[in-house]
Enzyme design. Structure first.
Site, PDB file in Angstrom:
ATOM      1  N   THR A  15      -9.286 -29.343 -29.985  1.00 42.48           N
ATOM      2  CA  THR A  15      -9.560 -28.207 -28.834  1.00 42.48           C
ATOM      3  C   THR A  15      -8.765 -26.872 -28.992  1.00 42.48           C
ATOM      4  OG1 THR A  15      -7.836 -28.922 -27.274  1.00 42.48           O
ATOM      5  CG2 THR A  15     -10.052 -30.254 -27.145  1.00 42.48           C
ATOM      6  N   ASP A  16      -9.399 -25.954 -28.546  1.00 44.96           N
ATOM      7  CA  ASP A  16      -8.770 -24.746 -28.560  1.00 44.96           C
ATOM      8  C   ASP A  16      -7.788 -24.497 -27.340  1.00 44.96           C
ATOM      9  OD1 ASP A  16     -10.353 -24.275 -26.028  1.00 44.96           O
ATOM     10  OD2 ASP A  16     -11.737 -22.923 -27.186  1.00 44.96           O
ATOM     11  N   ALA A  17      -7.184 -23.540 -26.822  1.00 38.72           N
ATOM     12  CA  ALA A  17      -6.208 -23.246 -25.753  1.00 38.72           C
ATOM     13  C   ALA A  17      -6.838 -23.673 -24.434  1.00 38.72           C
ATOM     14  CB  ALA A  17      -5.502 -21.823 -26.045  1.00 38.72           C
ATOM     15  N   ILE A  20     -11.588 -27.007 -24.773  1.00 34.21           N
ATOM     16  CA  ILE A  20     -12.873 -26.965 -25.185  1.00 34.21           C
ATOM     17  C   ILE A  20     -12.930 -27.248 -26.641  1.00 34.21           C
ATOM     18  CG2 ILE A  20     -14.834 -25.769 -25.674  1.00 34.21           C
ATOM     19  CD1 ILE A  20     -14.282 -24.002 -23.089  1.00 34.21           C
TER      20      ILE A  20
END
Length: 132
Positions: A15-17, A20
């Site tokens: 995931t990103d920050a 997501i």
């Protein structure tokens, strides 16, 4: 066509920050699903066995249609079908699912290449038959 199923979970590293799924991770999910598909249809032959025998598959092209965001901790299922088999290449449709939600659809074209010369070589009929 035969449909192959590969399940996984979305981990923090996917995931990103914002929690997501990072867009490029869908390539990994699809790669893992195609690898496990080969293991299922050719249980006595590993990818290293194929490479040792002179055959490798390389990605020629990929298109991805992102439909909905995958999220941290999601259980996902990648559904893979062989759409088209040609002498030197194969095209797969891969759907990344979360329950009934379609997260992404990938169309992946792979080429059959000699591990020694790196030139195109015919896909063995046994592999095409096993995937169909």
């Amino acid at each position: 066509m035969r449909e192959f199923r590969y399940s996984s979970r979305v981990y923090f590293s996917d995931t990103d920050a914002g929690g997501i799924v990072y867009h490029a991770r869908y390539l990994d999910f699809a790669e893992h699903a195609r690898t496990e598909m080969l293991r299922e249809v050719l249980p006595a032959v590993s990818q290293s066995d194929l490479q040792s025998s002179g055959l490798i598959f390389v990605v020629k092209s990929i298109s991805i249609d992102y439909r909905k965001p995958g999220m941290l901790d999601d259980e996902i299922l990648v559904l893979t079908t062989l759409e088209k088999a040609e002498r030197f290449s194969a095209t797969f449709r891969q759907r990344v699912m979360r329950g009934e939600d379609e997260l992404a659809v990938l169309i992946v074209r792979v080429a059959s290449v000699s591990s020694e010369t790196k030139r195109l070589m015919p896909i063995p009929e046994g592999i095409t038959a096993a995937l169909s």
